[in-house]
Design a protein around this motif. Structure first.
Motif, PDB file in Angstrom:
ATOM      1  N   ASP A  65      -6.338  -1.186  43.333  1.00 44.14           N
ATOM      2  CA  ASP A  65      -5.797  -1.205  44.694  1.00 44.14           C
ATOM      3  C   ASP A  65      -4.330  -0.822  44.695  1.00 44.14           C
ATOM      4  OD1 ASP A  65      -7.545  -1.587  46.767  1.00 44.14           O
ATOM      5  OD2 ASP A  65      -7.716  -3.734  46.464  1.00 44.14           O
ATOM      6  N   ALA A  66      -4.040   0.403  44.292  1.00 41.77           N
ATOM      7  CA  ALA A  66      -2.670   0.902  44.287  1.00 41.77           C
ATOM      8  C   ALA A  66      -2.289   1.352  45.694  1.00 41.77           C
ATOM      9  CB  ALA A  66      -2.535   2.046  43.290  1.00 41.77           C
ATOM     10  N   LEU A  67      -1.034   1.761  45.853  1.00 39.55           N
ATOM     11  CA  LEU A  67      -0.505   2.137  47.166  1.00 39.55           C
ATOM     12  C   LEU A  67      -1.354   3.198  47.871  1.00 39.55           C
ATOM     13  CD1 LEU A  67       1.727   1.746  49.241  1.00 39.55           C
ATOM     14  CD2 LEU A  67       3.138   3.346  47.946  1.00 39.55           C
ATOM     15  N   PRO A  68      -1.753   4.309  47.208  1.00 41.09           N
ATOM     16  CA  PRO A  68      -2.558   5.309  47.929  1.00 41.09           C
ATOM     17  C   PRO A  68      -3.894   4.757  48.435  1.00 41.09           C
ATOM     18  CG  PRO A  68      -2.411   5.810  45.570  1.00 41.09           C
ATOM     19  CD  PRO A  68      -1.406   4.760  45.857  1.00 41.09           C
ATOM     20  N   ASP A 115      -4.562  10.096  54.590  1.00 41.87           N
ATOM     21  CA  ASP A 115      -5.070  10.972  53.542  1.00 41.87           C
ATOM     22  C   ASP A 115      -4.072  10.908  52.393  1.00 41.87           C
ATOM     23  OD1 ASP A 115      -7.377  11.839  54.800  1.00 41.87           O
ATOM     24  OD2 ASP A 115      -6.356  13.475  55.843  1.00 41.87           O
ATOM     25  N   THR A 116      -4.548  11.060  51.164  1.00 37.76           N
ATOM     26  CA  THR A 116      -3.673  10.870  50.006  1.00 37.76           C
ATOM     27  C   THR A 116      -3.713  12.086  49.086  1.00 37.76           C
ATOM     28  OG1 THR A 116      -5.439   9.740  48.794  1.00 37.76           O
ATOM     29  CG2 THR A 116      -3.913   8.368  50.063  1.00 37.76           C
ATOM     30  N   ASP A 137      -6.973  11.263  46.950  1.00 37.83           N
ATOM     31  CA  ASP A 137      -8.100  12.131  47.297  1.00 37.83           C
ATOM     32  C   ASP A 137      -8.037  13.445  46.534  1.00 37.83           C
ATOM     33  OD1 ASP A 137      -8.919  10.268  49.250  1.00 37.83           O
ATOM     34  OD2 ASP A 137      -7.549  11.155  50.723  1.00 37.83           O
ATOM     35  N   THR A 138      -6.818  13.976  46.368  1.00 38.41           N
ATOM     36  CA  THR A 138      -6.622  15.297  45.782  1.00 38.41           C
ATOM     37  C   THR A 138      -5.498  15.250  44.766  1.00 38.41           C
ATOM     38  OG1 THR A 138      -7.217  16.244  47.931  1.00 38.41           O
ATOM     39  CG2 THR A 138      -6.248  17.742  46.316  1.00 38.41           C
ATOM     40  N   PHE A 139      -5.645  16.022  43.686  1.00 37.45           N
ATOM     41  CA  PHE A 139      -4.612  16.112  42.657  1.00 37.45           C
ATOM     42  C   PHE A 139      -4.328  17.585  42.378  1.00 37.45           C
ATOM     43  CE2 PHE A 139      -3.693  15.434  37.839  1.00 37.45           C
ATOM     44  CZ  PHE A 139      -2.348  15.687  38.043  1.00 37.45           C
ATOM     45  N   PHE A 142      -0.078  10.636  52.872  1.00 38.17           N
ATOM     46  CA  PHE A 142       0.749  10.063  51.805  1.00 38.17           C
ATOM     47  C   PHE A 142       0.715  11.051  50.650  1.00 38.17           C
ATOM     48  CE2 PHE A 142       1.022   7.523  47.799  1.00 38.17           C
ATOM     49  CZ  PHE A 142       2.369   7.221  47.893  1.00 38.17           C
ATOM     50  N   SER A 143       1.870  11.690  50.403  1.00 36.53           N
ATOM     51  CA  SER A 143       1.979  12.710  49.351  1.00 36.53           C
ATOM     52  C   SER A 143       2.908  12.186  48.261  1.00 36.53           C
ATOM     53  CB  SER A 143       2.534  14.009  49.952  1.00 36.53           C
ATOM     54  OG  SER A 143       2.829  14.951  48.948  1.00 36.53           O
TER      55      SER A 143
END
Length: 633
Positions: A340-343, A352-353, A376-378, A420-421
């Motif tokens: 359960d991290a910030l993103p 969206d992260t 969600d995306t890296f 959140f980027s």
């Protein structure tokens, strides 16, 4: 022809036979010689060597604890290979190579070689690409020489054959004796702690120099597991955990959050002996940004010096302190399931992260950790063009800023959700010698610096200038947007120069790993600022909430508070029970750092009260729960 080949082989490669008695003598003599070579290579100064020699005189067992692993591996290889010279050369060479690597790491990062570093061999290979040609050639020569010695040992020497049964039983006995010795001596913390240490006992380099590289390395090999905290009760933390508990008002007008961790970002350029009057100040824009009334700025105390980037990421994104894992491994090594991290918490309230790092996706295992954190995306190195977007051996600040802006603009166009980027930059990664081929003077100083020292600082400040330029461009572009955007920018660690901490002494920085509490903490301090565009100022209550933070003078906090504090600034109390806990704890103890603390009243202390220690231990237990016992869907 075959006869001729045999004759030539016999003439030029006549192998010397080694008898068992000679083997025993050689193994004992050579292992003692190697132990002394390692002592000379691993202990830097005459004062430290004298201290170590005196310690051995008082505690002879300290010599044996450094010597036995060398003898153990030589004897083990002897029974495994039935070849004396190879069995001496191979383990001895590995020990000497590790000792040299230890010296390089201490020089660059003021951090000794740890067993966990071996698990990062791919990361080391990536970092080596940034080394200058001369250093790489020297490393290649040393490896080649080692291989030649091993080959020569096989070509020119041989042993009388031993029975297989004798060799097998001997290997079993050696392993049993090694296991007993490890459990009895090397794994014992009480035995390790009984030996004296010169300087600050919390500084790992002092531990290695005072107790010997080999003993310290093998002792740390036994501490690679995170121990369950005393009086730990998983049910207590399970009871406290809950999903975000926000009101409808809190969920209104949520801004886009751009969080950026700058590689080796520091304010070392701000120094009374460094003058940029006739040059471009590499922190000109930073100084203007933090001078704005609406900007919140200060310093965070990060887990490491000169490296350990992922540990700072972990601290900021999880609100858990790496320092209190009490383990040499990077914190990301323990993130093996959903966390359960910030993103993840932000995603639960509609964000969206996205994570951006223009480096290898496997670096620090981010490929696996980021999804566990809820990204969600890296976007990684594969999305960049190394040929056209690199500078100083890594993807440039410009290309990274372009990616941040492009992804945000695209997201705004395609989604109604806030974003959140989280970005980790990489351009100004060390080493700095000839990094940008920057040899022109870019500052004045009244302190004598060697050509090598000038070169390192010219190149580092040249990269910092690029960072400053791109920060200004990013904020200017965000200011034009109608959508609210909050930017959190911070450094991961101070730069690791190849002259270690010499710059701090030469340029009179108030930084000292063995100094006062405040001086020790400054070894780990990096700048941070929290900025918002005009649209965010009109829709968030950051400036009102700032007064509730009760930050100490200079806004100095531990890194693991930064993410949670940002949520408090945004009025998102209730997003996570852990964040609420650390935000309250921050007001009493803005810094917790193993033997160095800052109280809410601005007082630096070396020890906390019993009540404060209980709060720290509760947080340690919560961290253990989230890493190993919590089940997150």
């Amino acid at each position: 022809m075959q006869q001729l080949f045999k004759a030539v082989k016999k003439l030029f490669f006549k192998r010397v036979a080694i008898t068992p008695i000679v083997s025993v003598i050689l193994m004992f003599v050579c292992s003692v010689i190697v132990a002394n070579i390692i002592f000379d290579l691993s202990i830097a100064t005459e004062q430290e060597q004298l201290f170590f020699s005196k310690s051995i005189g008082i505690y002879p067992s300290l010599f044996w604890l450094n010597y036995l692993p060398i003898l153990f591996f030589i004897v083990l290889f002897y029974f495994l290979t039935n070849h004396t010279i190879f069995s001496i050369c191979f383990p001895s060479g590995i020990f000497i190579i590790l000792t040299i690597a230890n010296g390089i790491k201490i020089k660059m990062r003021q951090d000794p070689l740890l067993p966990s570093d071996i698990t990062l061999i791919r990361e080391v290979a990536g970092i080596l690409q940034g080394f200058d040609k001369e250093s790489l050639e020297r490393i290649l020569f040393q490896i080649s020489l080692f291989m030649v010695i091993l080959l020569a040992s096989l070509l020119f020497f041989k042993n009388q054959k031993m029975k297989w049964s004798l060799r097998i039983w001997s290997v079993v006995i050696v392993f049993l004796l090694g296991g007993i010795a490890n459990q009895k001596w090397y794994a014992s913390q009480s035995i390790y702690d009984q030996y004296p240490v010169t300087g600050n006992i919390y500084f790992q380099v002092n531990q290695y120099h005072s107790k010997g590289f080999v003993y310290s390395f093998f002792h740390n090999l036994n501490t690679m597991q995170v121990k369950k905290p005393q009086q730990y009760n998983a049910a207590e933390y399970k009871k406290r955990e809950q999903p975000p508990m926000l009101t409808s008002e809190q969920k209104e007008n949520l801004p886009n959050i751009i969080m950026i961790m700058g590689e080796a970002y520091s304010d070392l350029s701000i120094n009374e002996h460094i003058d940029f009057s006739h040059y471009i100040d590499p922190m000109k824009n930073y100084k203007e940004i933090i001078s704005q009334e609406d900007t919140i700025a200060g310093h965070i105390v990060v887990p490491n010096y000169g490296g350990g980037t992922s540990d700072t990421e972990y601290d900021v994104l999880t609100a858990c302190p790496t320092r209190y894992l009490d383990n040499a491994l990077p914190s990301y090594n323990f993130v093996r399931k959903n966390f359960d991290a910030l993103p993840r918490r932000l995603a639960q309230i509609g964000y969206d992260t996205l994570a951006i790092h223009p480096g290898y996706l496997w670096f620090y295992n981010r490929y696996n950790v980021y999804p566990h954190f809820g990204f969600d995306t890296f976007i990684n190195l594969e999305s960049f063009d190394i040929k056209t977007q690199s500078k100083g051996g890594y993807i440039s600040e410009k290309a990274t800023t372009d990616a941040i802006l492009q992804t945000l603009k695209q997201h705004i166009k395609e989604s109604d959700k806030p974003l959140f980027s989280f970005t980790v930059t990489i351009q100004n990664h060390g080493p700095y010698q000839n990094k940008y081929n920057e040899t022109e003077k870019n500052f004045d100083t009244d302190v004598f610096l060697t050509e090598e020292e000038q070169n390192m600082l010219y190149n580092y400040f040249n990269g910092l200038k690029d960072v400053d330029k791109e920060i200004a461009r990013l904020l200017a572009e965000l200011e034009k947007m109608d959508e609210p955007v909050v930017v959190v920018y911070f450094g991961d660690h101070l730069p690791g120069f190849t002259n270690g901490m010499d710059f701090f002494d030469i340029l009179d920085y108030d930084i000292d790993i063995e100094g006062t509490t405040q001086q020790r903490l400054r070894v780990y301090e990096t700048p941070y600022f929290i900025w918002q565009n005009e649209s965010a100022k009109n829709s968030t209550k950051i400036l009102e909430n700032k007064e509730k933070l009760l930050l100490p003078e200079g806004n100095l906090i531990s890194a693991h508070y930064l993410g949670a504090m940002t949520m408090e600034l945004l009025g998102l109390e209730g997003l996570s029970p852990l964040y609420d806990y650390v935000n309250e704890m921050r007001k009493e103890l803005p810094i917790i750092a193993n033997g160095a603390f800052l109280q809410g009243n601005g007082t630096f202390i070396d020890e906390v009260t019993q009540q404060q220690q209980q709060k720290i231990e509760y947080l340690i237990g919560w961290q253990y729960y989230k890493l190993f016992d919590e089940n997150v869907e």
